[in-house]
Design a protein around this motif. Structure first.
Motif, PDB file in Angstrom:
ATOM      1  N   LEU A   9       0.830  -1.205   0.000  1.00  0.00           N
ATOM      2  CA  LEU A   9       0.000   0.000   0.000  1.00  0.00           C
ATOM      3  C   LEU A   9       0.867   1.258   0.000  1.00  0.00           C
ATOM      4  O   LEU A   9       0.604   2.210  -0.735  1.00  0.00           O
ATOM      5  N   ASN A  10       1.900   1.272   0.826  1.00  0.00           N
ATOM      6  CA  ASN A  10       2.794   2.426   0.882  1.00  0.00           C
ATOM      7  C   ASN A  10       3.486   2.649  -0.463  1.00  0.00           C
ATOM      8  O   ASN A  10       3.591   3.782  -0.938  1.00  0.00           O
ATOM      9  N   HIS A  11       3.948   1.573  -1.065  1.00  0.00           N
ATOM     10  CA  HIS A  11       4.626   1.670  -2.358  1.00  0.00           C
ATOM     11  C   HIS A  11       3.665   2.202  -3.433  1.00  0.00           C
ATOM     12  O   HIS A  11       4.036   3.051  -4.244  1.00  0.00           O
ATOM     13  N   LEU A  12       2.428   1.705  -3.425  1.00  0.00           N
ATOM     14  CA  LEU A  12       1.417   2.165  -4.382  1.00  0.00           C
ATOM     15  C   LEU A  12       1.136   3.653  -4.197  1.00  0.00           C
ATOM     16  O   LEU A  12       1.124   4.417  -5.171  1.00  0.00           O
ATOM     17  N   VAL A  13       0.925   4.089  -2.966  1.00  0.00           N
ATOM     18  CA  VAL A  13       0.626   5.495  -2.701  1.00  0.00           C
ATOM     19  C   VAL A  13       1.799   6.379  -3.115  1.00  0.00           C
ATOM     20  O   VAL A  13       1.613   7.431  -3.735  1.00  0.00           O
ATOM     21  N   THR A  14       3.005   5.960  -2.816  1.00  0.00           N
ATOM     22  CA  THR A  14       4.184   6.735  -3.195  1.00  0.00           C
ATOM     23  C   THR A  14       4.279   6.866  -4.717  1.00  0.00           C
ATOM     24  O   THR A  14       4.517   7.959  -5.247  1.00  0.00           O
ATOM     25  N   ALA A  15       4.071   5.769  -5.432  1.00  0.00           N
ATOM     26  CA  ALA A  15       4.144   5.795  -6.898  1.00  0.00           C
ATOM     27  C   ALA A  15       3.031   6.665  -7.484  1.00  0.00           C
ATOM     28  O   ALA A  15       3.268   7.455  -8.414  1.00  0.00           O
ATOM     29  N   MET A  16       1.824   6.567  -6.934  1.00  0.00           N
ATOM     30  CA  MET A  16       0.717   7.369  -7.442  1.00  0.00           C
ATOM     31  C   MET A  16       0.934   8.854  -7.133  1.00  0.00           C
ATOM     32  O   MET A  16       0.625   9.713  -7.962  1.00  0.00           O
ATOM     33  N   ASN A  17       1.476   9.162  -5.954  1.00  0.00           N
ATOM     34  CA  ASN A  17       1.764  10.558  -5.612  1.00  0.00           C
ATOM     35  C   ASN A  17       2.826  11.146  -6.538  1.00  0.00           C
ATOM     36  O   ASN A  17       2.730  12.298  -6.951  1.00  0.00           O
ATOM     37  N   THR A  18       3.828  10.357  -6.867  1.00  0.00           N
ATOM     38  CA  THR A  18       4.880  10.812  -7.777  1.00  0.00           C
ATOM     39  C   THR A  18       4.291  11.093  -9.151  1.00  0.00           C
ATOM     40  O   THR A  18       4.597  12.111  -9.778  1.00  0.00           O
ATOM     41  N   TYR A  19       3.431  10.210  -9.623  1.00  0.00           N
ATOM     42  CA  TYR A  19       2.778  10.410 -10.910  1.00  0.00           C
ATOM     43  C   TYR A  19       1.897  11.662 -10.881  1.00  0.00           C
ATOM     44  O   TYR A  19       1.944  12.495 -11.792  1.00  0.00           O
ATOM     45  N   ALA A  20       1.115  11.816  -9.823  1.00  0.00           N
ATOM     46  CA  ALA A  20       0.246  12.988  -9.684  1.00  0.00           C
ATOM     47  C   ALA A  20       1.077  14.265  -9.647  1.00  0.00           C
ATOM     48  O   ALA A  20       0.701  15.276 -10.251  1.00  0.00           O
ATOM     49  N   ASP A  21       2.196  14.226  -8.973  1.00  0.00           N
ATOM     50  CA  ASP A  21       3.084  15.383  -8.897  1.00  0.00           C
ATOM     51  C   ASP A  21       3.551  15.793 -10.296  1.00  0.00           C
ATOM     52  O   ASP A  21       3.563  16.976 -10.625  1.00  0.00           O
ATOM     53  N   GLN A  22       3.889  14.805 -11.121  1.00  0.00           N
ATOM     54  CA  GLN A  22       4.331  15.095 -12.490  1.00  0.00           C
ATOM     55  C   GLN A  22       3.213  15.727 -13.305  1.00  0.00           C
ATOM     56  O   GLN A  22       3.432  16.712 -14.027  1.00  0.00           O
ATOM     57  N   VAL A  23       2.015  15.172 -13.197  1.00  0.00           N
ATOM     58  CA  VAL A  23       0.864  15.706 -13.947  1.00  0.00           C
ATOM     59  C   VAL A  23       0.580  17.145 -13.535  1.00  0.00           C
ATOM     60  O   VAL A  23       0.427  18.031 -14.386  1.00  0.00           O
ATOM     61  N   LEU A  24       0.530  17.390 -12.242  1.00  0.00           N
ATOM     62  CA  LEU A  24       0.210  18.731 -11.733  1.00  0.00           C
ATOM     63  C   LEU A  24       1.303  19.750 -12.049  1.00  0.00           C
ATOM     64  O   LEU A  24       1.017  20.887 -12.411  1.00  0.00           O
ATOM     65  N   THR A  25       2.544  19.331 -11.923  1.00  0.00           N
ATOM     66  CA  THR A  25       3.661  20.232 -12.201  1.00  0.00           C
ATOM     67  C   THR A  25       3.705  20.588 -13.684  1.00  0.00           C
ATOM     68  O   THR A  25       3.876  21.758 -14.047  1.00  0.00           O
ATOM     69  N   ASP A  26       3.519  19.591 -14.540  1.00  0.00           N
ATOM     70  CA  ASP A  26       3.548  19.840 -15.984  1.00  0.00           C
ATOM     71  C   ASP A  26       2.419  20.766 -16.428  1.00  0.00           C
ATOM     72  O   ASP A  26       2.614  21.634 -17.272  1.00  0.00           O
ATOM     73  N   ARG A  27       1.253  20.608 -15.856  1.00  0.00           N
ATOM     74  CA  ARG A  27       0.080  21.347 -16.321  1.00  0.00           C
ATOM     75  C   ARG A  27      -0.099  22.701 -15.637  1.00  0.00           C
ATOM     76  O   ARG A  27      -0.497  23.672 -16.279  1.00  0.00           O
ATOM     77  N   TRP A  28       0.165  22.768 -14.312  1.00  0.00           N
ATOM     78  CA  TRP A  28      -0.128  23.987 -13.558  1.00  0.00           C
ATOM     79  C   TRP A  28       1.062  24.530 -12.763  1.00  0.00           C
ATOM     80  O   TRP A  28       0.927  25.540 -12.080  1.00  0.00           O
ATOM     81  N   GLY A  29       2.191  23.843 -12.784  1.00  0.00           N
ATOM     82  CA  GLY A  29       3.313  24.273 -11.957  1.00  0.00           C
ATOM     83  C   GLY A  29       3.013  24.119 -10.474  1.00  0.00           C
ATOM     84  O   GLY A  29       3.544  24.842  -9.636  1.00  0.00           O
ATOM     85  N   LEU A  30       2.181  23.157 -10.162  1.00  0.00           N
ATOM     86  CA  LEU A  30       1.700  22.920  -8.804  1.00  0.00           C
ATOM     87  C   LEU A  30       2.185  21.555  -8.337  1.00  0.00           C
ATOM     88  O   LEU A  30       2.087  20.582  -9.087  1.00  0.00           O
ATOM     89  N   THR A  31       2.701  21.466  -7.129  1.00  0.00           N
ATOM     90  CA  THR A  31       3.116  20.165  -6.611  1.00  0.00           C
ATOM     91  C   THR A  31       1.893  19.414  -6.077  1.00  0.00           C
ATOM     92  O   THR A  31       0.854  20.023  -5.786  1.00  0.00           O
ATOM     93  N   PHE A  32       2.040  18.126  -5.907  1.00  0.00           N
ATOM     94  CA  PHE A  32       0.943  17.335  -5.346  1.00  0.00           C
ATOM     95  C   PHE A  32       0.659  17.787  -3.919  1.00  0.00           C
ATOM     96  O   PHE A  32      -0.494  17.846  -3.491  1.00  0.00           O
ATOM     97  N   SER A  33       1.688  18.144  -3.195  1.00  0.00           N
ATOM     98  CA  SER A  33       1.528  18.637  -1.832  1.00  0.00           C
ATOM     99  C   SER A  33       0.706  19.924  -1.808  1.00  0.00           C
ATOM    100  O   SER A  33      -0.184  20.105  -0.963  1.00  0.00           O
ATOM    101  N   GLN A  34       0.984  20.833  -2.730  1.00  0.00           N
ATOM    102  CA  GLN A  34       0.207  22.070  -2.813  1.00  0.00           C
ATOM    103  C   GLN A  34      -1.239  21.776  -3.214  1.00  0.00           C
ATOM    104  O   GLN A  34      -2.182  22.365  -2.673  1.00  0.00           O
ATOM    105  N   PHE A  35      -1.410  20.866  -4.162  1.00  0.00           N
ATOM    106  CA  PHE A  35      -2.762  20.482  -4.579  1.00  0.00           C
ATOM    107  C   PHE A  35      -3.542  19.897  -3.400  1.00  0.00           C
ATOM    108  O   PHE A  35      -4.711  20.231  -3.193  1.00  0.00           O
ATOM    109  N   THR A  36      -2.897  19.037  -2.623  1.00  0.00           N
ATOM    110  CA  THR A  36      -3.566  18.423  -1.474  1.00  0.00           C
ATOM    111  C   THR A  36      -4.048  19.492  -0.499  1.00  0.00           C
ATOM    112  O   THR A  36      -5.156  19.415   0.034  1.00  0.00           O
ATOM    113  N   PHE A  37      -3.222  20.499  -0.281  1.00  0.00           N
ATOM    114  CA  PHE A  37      -3.593  21.624   0.577  1.00  0.00           C
ATOM    115  C   PHE A  37      -4.877  22.275   0.056  1.00  0.00           C
ATOM    116  O   PHE A  37      -5.833  22.501   0.809  1.00  0.00           O
TER     117      PHE A  37
END
Length: 144
Positions: A9-37
């Protein structure tokens, strides 16, 4: 891969967060951490700094450090609580609300697309199971 559920579960969440971070950064310049906020605020605003820290699982200092940058981008605003002048409330701006909603939709679509063609996966059932698991963990007295 491990046979341990906790590791998988931890490995899955880490991999999905990394992927989400890439999508958000590429599209909006926003990190996943900022999006979560922003997403946490979207669901529960207004929130004070203490409650926001509890929801994010971070310190009040970490929340306080993040607010100025998100405010400077026009996503978050702070307001004094009328019932307690020492308490600061956080809310999303109109732009912050739009971004949180749009980015959340894009992430859901990207993750769904990632699993297309996998007839061996039932994403609706998986989501329901994850919510049940979270409910069980929270019932044990822990908070996210």
């Amino acid at each position: 891969m491990s046979d341990r559920l906790s590791y998988s579960l931890n490995h899955l969440v880490t991999a999905m967060n990394t992927y989400a971070d890439q999508v958000l950064t590429d599209r909006w310049g926003l990190t996943f951490s900022q999006f979560t906020f922003l997403a946490v605020l979207e669901e529960g605003q207004p929130l004070d700094i203490t409650r926001m820290a509890e929801c994010l699982g971070v310190s009040k200092a970490a929340v306080s450090k993040r607010v100025p940058g998100l405010a400077a981008k026009g996503y978050v605003q702070t307001v004094a609580d009328p019932a307690n002048a020492r308490r600061v409330l956080l809310t999303l701006t109109e732009e912050g609300t739009r971004l949180a909603h749009e980015a959340g939709g894009v992430l859901d679509a990207e993750l769904t697309r990632m699993f297309e063609g996998r007839d061996d996966l039932d994403l609706d059932r998986t989501h329901a199971d994850v919510l049940l698991m979270l409910e069980a963990v929270l019932a044990k007295g822990t908070r996210p």
